[in-house]
Write an enzyme that holds these catalytic residues in place. Sequence first.
Site, PDB file in Angstrom:
ATOM      1  N   ALA A  84       0.816  -1.215   0.000  1.00 23.79           N
ATOM      2  CA  ALA A  84       0.000   0.000   0.000  1.00 23.79           C
ATOM      3  C   ALA A  84       0.848   1.263   0.000  1.00 23.79           C
ATOM      4  O   ALA A  84       0.522   2.235  -0.674  1.00 23.79           O
ATOM      5  CB  ALA A  84      -0.925  -0.006   1.212  1.00 23.79           C
ATOM      6  N   CYS A  85       1.944   1.252   0.726  1.00 22.45           N
ATOM      7  CA  CYS A  85       2.751   2.462   0.841  1.00 22.45           C
ATOM      8  C   CYS A  85       3.528   2.762  -0.437  1.00 22.45           C
ATOM      9  O   CYS A  85       4.120   3.823  -0.559  1.00 22.45           O
ATOM     10  CB  CYS A  85       3.709   2.343   2.010  1.00 22.45           C
ATOM     11  SG  CYS A  85       4.850   0.980   1.821  1.00 22.45           S
ATOM     12  N   ALA A  86       3.519   1.845  -1.401  1.00 23.82           N
ATOM     13  CA  ALA A  86       4.290   2.045  -2.627  1.00 23.82           C
ATOM     14  C   ALA A  86       3.428   1.963  -3.877  1.00 23.82           C
ATOM     15  O   ALA A  86       3.948   1.875  -4.974  1.00 23.82           O
ATOM     16  CB  ALA A  86       5.402   1.010  -2.707  1.00 23.82           C
TER      17      ALA A  86
END
Length: 141
Positions: A84-86
């Site tokens: 999710a963070c990327a």
Amino acid sequence: ARSEKHLVSARASFTECSAASCPAMIRTDCARWLSEIEGAAMNGPPLEATHLRLEANLNLRIPGVDGGAIMLRVPGIAMSSGAACASNHPQPSRVLRAIGLDDDAVRSSLRMGGSRFNTPAEIETVIEQVADAVRALRRLA
């Protein structure tokens, strides 16, 4: 007719899941994914480590198939490749790399989530469509 509801994107609130339904759904679905798609493996801690996992999140890697290519084959299903963070960055996810995955494994990863609003039939449809996409992409390779 194909259902208009699909697995929810990462932007959805996972807190909407009931304590009983989402973890059980993800455990059942994970086993189904792994049996339906040859070589598929779950990323992250084991499902039993509930204190380390987001309840309604499933992140899988499918060796030999690019996650982005799968997404293009099933455009009506909300999912992303990597963590999710990327999801907005073309570089391999640093989170997936930190758990020991190489660049190929990171590129072959898919992340999706579910909610209490998803029915078993909808989830089955998603599994079938992604499995069909994987088989088609492997035939092209």
